[in-house]
Design a protein around this motif. Structure first.
Motif, PDB file in Angstrom:
ATOM      1  N   LEU A  21       0.836  -1.201   0.000  1.00  0.00           N
ATOM      2  CA  LEU A  21       0.000   0.000   0.000  1.00  0.00           C
ATOM      3  C   LEU A  21       0.872   1.253   0.000  1.00  0.00           C
ATOM      4  N   LEU A  22       0.448   2.253  -0.773  1.00  0.00           N
ATOM      5  CA  LEU A  22       1.139   3.533  -0.852  1.00  0.00           C
ATOM      6  C   LEU A  22       0.157   4.636  -0.463  1.00  0.00           C
ATOM      7  N   ALA A  23       0.555   5.519   0.445  1.00  0.00           N
ATOM      8  CA  ALA A  23      -0.334   6.604   0.867  1.00  0.00           C
ATOM      9  C   ALA A  23      -0.408   7.670  -0.214  1.00  0.00           C
ATOM     10  N   LEU A  24      -1.618   8.025  -0.596  1.00  0.00           N
ATOM     11  CA  LEU A  24      -1.841   9.102  -1.559  1.00  0.00           C
ATOM     12  C   LEU A  24      -3.055   9.897  -1.080  1.00  0.00           C
ATOM     13  N   HIS A  25      -2.804  11.100  -0.563  1.00  0.00           N
ATOM     14  CA  HIS A  25      -3.885  11.923  -0.027  1.00  0.00           C
ATOM     15  C   HIS A  25      -3.661  13.366  -0.443  1.00  0.00           C
ATOM     16  N   GLU A  26      -4.568  14.248  -0.038  1.00  0.00           N
ATOM     17  CA  GLU A  26      -4.525  15.633  -0.517  1.00  0.00           C
ATOM     18  C   GLU A  26      -3.250  16.359  -0.109  1.00  0.00           C
ATOM     19  N   HIS A  27      -2.583  15.913   0.955  1.00  0.00           N
ATOM     20  CA  HIS A  27      -1.401  16.615   1.439  1.00  0.00           C
ATOM     21  C   HIS A  27      -0.109  16.183   0.733  1.00  0.00           C
ATOM     22  N   ASN A  28      -0.108  14.999   0.102  1.00  0.00           N
ATOM     23  CA  ASN A  28       1.138  14.547  -0.528  1.00  0.00           C
ATOM     24  C   ASN A  28       0.995  14.234  -2.012  1.00  0.00           C
ATOM     25  N   GLU A  29      -0.205  14.393  -2.557  1.00  0.00           N
ATOM     26  CA  GLU A  29      -0.458  13.922  -3.927  1.00  0.00           C
ATOM     27  C   GLU A  29       0.462  14.575  -4.959  1.00  0.00           C
ATOM     28  N   GLU A  30       0.634  15.890  -4.866  1.00  0.00           N
ATOM     29  CA  GLU A  30       1.486  16.573  -5.845  1.00  0.00           C
ATOM     30  C   GLU A  30       2.929  16.102  -5.751  1.00  0.00           C
ATOM     31  N   LEU A  61     -11.792  10.205  -6.618  1.00  0.00           N
ATOM     32  CA  LEU A  61     -11.906  11.512  -7.259  1.00  0.00           C
ATOM     33  C   LEU A  61     -13.270  12.170  -7.069  1.00  0.00           C
ATOM     34  N   VAL A  62     -14.289  11.437  -6.582  1.00  0.00           N
ATOM     35  CA  VAL A  62     -15.588  12.046  -6.306  1.00  0.00           C
ATOM     36  C   VAL A  62     -15.551  12.561  -4.878  1.00  0.00           C
ATOM     37  N   SER A  63     -15.200  13.841  -4.728  1.00  0.00           N
ATOM     38  CA  SER A  63     -14.990  14.476  -3.428  1.00  0.00           C
ATOM     39  C   SER A  63     -13.857  13.798  -2.663  1.00  0.00           C
ATOM     40  N   ASP A  64     -12.894  13.249  -3.390  1.00  0.00           N
ATOM     41  CA  ASP A  64     -11.740  12.564  -2.814  1.00  0.00           C
ATOM     42  C   ASP A  64     -10.500  12.897  -3.635  1.00  0.00           C
ATOM     43  N   PRO A  65      -9.305  12.646  -3.080  1.00  0.00           N
ATOM     44  CA  PRO A  65      -8.065  12.916  -3.830  1.00  0.00           C
ATOM     45  C   PRO A  65      -7.946  12.017  -5.065  1.00  0.00           C
ATOM     46  N   GLY A  66      -6.989  12.369  -5.932  1.00  0.00           N
ATOM     47  CA  GLY A  66      -6.667  11.500  -7.060  1.00  0.00           C
ATOM     48  C   GLY A  66      -6.583  12.167  -8.412  1.00  0.00           C
ATOM     49  N   TYR A  67      -7.244  13.304  -8.591  1.00  0.00           N
ATOM     50  CA  TYR A  67      -7.276  13.863  -9.949  1.00  0.00           C
ATOM     51  C   TYR A  67      -5.895  14.321 -10.410  1.00  0.00           C
ATOM     52  N   ARG A  68      -5.049  14.776  -9.474  1.00  0.00           N
ATOM     53  CA  ARG A  68      -3.703  15.214  -9.869  1.00  0.00           C
ATOM     54  C   ARG A  68      -2.881  14.038 -10.391  1.00  0.00           C
ATOM     55  N   LEU A  69      -2.997  12.901  -9.722  1.00  0.00           N
ATOM     56  CA  LEU A  69      -2.283  11.717 -10.188  1.00  0.00           C
ATOM     57  C   LEU A  69      -2.801  11.284 -11.550  1.00  0.00           C
ATOM     58  N   VAL A  70      -4.115  11.226 -11.705  1.00  0.00           N
ATOM     59  CA  VAL A  70      -4.696  10.832 -12.991  1.00  0.00           C
ATOM     60  C   VAL A  70      -4.237  11.772 -14.095  1.00  0.00           C
ATOM     61  N   ARG A  71      -4.222  13.067 -13.805  1.00  0.00           N
ATOM     62  CA  ARG A  71      -3.790  14.052 -14.807  1.00  0.00           C
ATOM     63  C   ARG A  71      -2.337  13.831 -15.215  1.00  0.00           C
ATOM     64  N   GLU A  72      -1.467  13.570 -14.227  1.00  0.00           N
ATOM     65  CA  GLU A  72      -0.050  13.355 -14.527  1.00  0.00           C
ATOM     66  C   GLU A  72       0.162  12.072 -15.332  1.00  0.00           C
ATOM     67  N   VAL A  73      -0.566  11.033 -14.996  1.00  0.00           N
ATOM     68  CA  VAL A  73      -0.436   9.764 -15.717  1.00  0.00           C
ATOM     69  C   VAL A  73      -0.887   9.936 -17.172  1.00  0.00           C
ATOM     70  N   ARG A  74      -2.003  10.616 -17.372  1.00  0.00           N
ATOM     71  CA  ARG A  74      -2.495  10.840 -18.733  1.00  0.00           C
ATOM     72  C   ARG A  74      -1.541  11.739 -19.522  1.00  0.00           C
ATOM     73  N   ALA A  75      -0.998  12.765 -18.849  1.00  0.00           N
ATOM     74  CA  ALA A  75      -0.063  13.668 -19.524  1.00  0.00           C
ATOM     75  C   ALA A  75       1.203  12.941 -19.963  1.00  0.00           C
ATOM     76  N   ALA A  76       1.553  11.876 -19.231  1.00  0.00           N
ATOM     77  CA  ALA A  76       2.740  11.085 -19.578  1.00  0.00           C
ATOM     78  C   ALA A  76       2.457  10.090 -20.708  1.00  0.00           C
ATOM     79  N   GLY A  77       1.211  10.072 -21.189  1.00  0.00           N
ATOM     80  CA  GLY A  77       0.862   9.168 -22.276  1.00  0.00           C
ATOM     81  C   GLY A  77       0.603   7.747 -21.819  1.00  0.00           C
ATOM     82  N   LEU A  78       0.376   7.565 -20.520  1.00  0.00           N
ATOM     83  CA  LEU A  78       0.120   6.237 -19.976  1.00  0.00           C
ATOM     84  C   LEU A  78      -1.378   6.027 -19.797  1.00  0.00           C
ATOM     85  N   LYS A  79      -1.778   4.795 -19.641  1.00  0.00           N
ATOM     86  CA  LYS A  79      -3.197   4.454 -19.602  1.00  0.00           C
ATOM     87  C   LYS A  79      -3.777   4.547 -18.198  1.00  0.00           C
ATOM     88  N   VAL A  80      -4.981   5.122 -18.117  1.00  0.00           N
ATOM     89  CA  VAL A  80      -5.770   5.134 -16.885  1.00  0.00           C
ATOM     90  C   VAL A  80      -7.070   4.412 -17.177  1.00  0.00           C
TER      91      VAL A  80
END
Length: 275
Positions: free
Chosen positions: A55-64, A90-109
């Motif tokens: 498990l890897l912690a990913l929350h609003e304070h460390n996502e970026e 991502l529905v009122s929860d963290p995650g959109y920054r990670l999804v955006r970075e993954v998509r920007a890198a040309g990887l699949k989500v």
């Protein structure tokens, strides 16, 4: 089967463990690691389903800070899953920054759909659902909450809110003040859990029902509120909101004229004074 270099966005139960889909179980068991909002909470979920993964912690304070590191792991051919504490990430929860970075890198989500409290409440509310807006949690401070609700007073779509137990009464009272106590609404509490309740009535009646029953003030809440049905009402509410803001800086007559021009509400309904 999972695909190398893919981030899977996995919905988890909002209460009833049986709502975890077979595909979600398969993906969570197969990925190299799971990114979780609260690793302690997710560890309990995995233990209940017999899954053991890092498990890897990913929350609003460390996502970026950690998003780029996760992108590099995906580039190296790993597979990762993203989960929140409950429901769809991502529905009122963290995650959109990670999804955006993954998509920007040309990887699949890839989404692995499942439970979502907002959609679950909407599905049982019996309030028009062909057009709706999700507003998530309202501001915790009363002033910010009231300002937000006032801005939504002319909204014609059905509105969906999340709320906590210690603010549900205050929020309903503020909704009644902004939308009118006769506005139709539904309060869905503890969805899919043992003490699930779904109460539908006017905002004024719901305030009374919840005040009269201690149990109705416990748990997690979704509030579904019907939008303005009458265009005239919607224009008037929007005009009143604009007038209140403009009148802070302009003469009342000018504020009323501008608010009426923008909203389409009758000027005299906003300000009864002379020119």
């Amino acid at each position: 089967m999972t695909q190398a270099g893919t981030l899977y966005v996995v919905a988890t139960p909002i209460g009833n463990l049986g709502d975890l889909s077979a595909r979600a179980r398969e993906v969570l068991a197969a990925v190299d690691a799971i990114c979780a909002e609260d690793t302690r909470h997710t560890r309990q979920l995995l233990a209940q389903t017999g899954i053991e993964r890092p498990l890897l912690a990913l929350h609003e304070h460390n996502e970026e800070d950690v998003a780029w590191k996760l992108v590099e792991r995906l580039r190296a051919g790993e597979t990762l899953a993203l989960v929140s504490d409950a429901g769809t990430p991502l529905v009122s929860d963290p995650g959109y920054r990670l999804v955006r970075e993954v998509r920007a890198a040309g990887l699949k989500v890839s989404p692995v759909p499942g439970a979502c409290a907002a959609i679950a409440a909407l599905s049982v509310a019996g309030i028009p659902s062909d057009r709706f807006c999700f507003e998530g949690f309202l501001p915790a401070k009363a002033s910010g909450r009231r300002e937000k609700l006032t801005a939504l007073s002319g909204e014609s779509r059905t509105m969906v809110f999340y709320e906590s137990a210690h603010r549900i009464e205050e929020s309903l009272a503020d909704m009644a003040a902004a939308f009118g106590g006769g506005r139709e609404a539904v309060v869905a509490r503890e969805l899919t859990k043992l003490f699930e309740t779904v109460l539908g009535d006017t905002l004024d009646e719901l305030i009374g029902k919840i005040a009269a029953d201690d149990n109705q003030r416990k748990g997690e809440f979704v509030v579904v509120v019907r939008g303005c049905e009458d265009d005239t009402e919607a224009r008037l509410l929007e005009g009143q909101r604009l007038y209140a803001k403009l009148a802070e800086h302009l003469k009342p007559s000018l504020a009323a004229k501008l608010a009426a021009d923008i909203s389409g509400a009758p000027r005299k309904a906003l300000y009864g004074g002379g020119e």
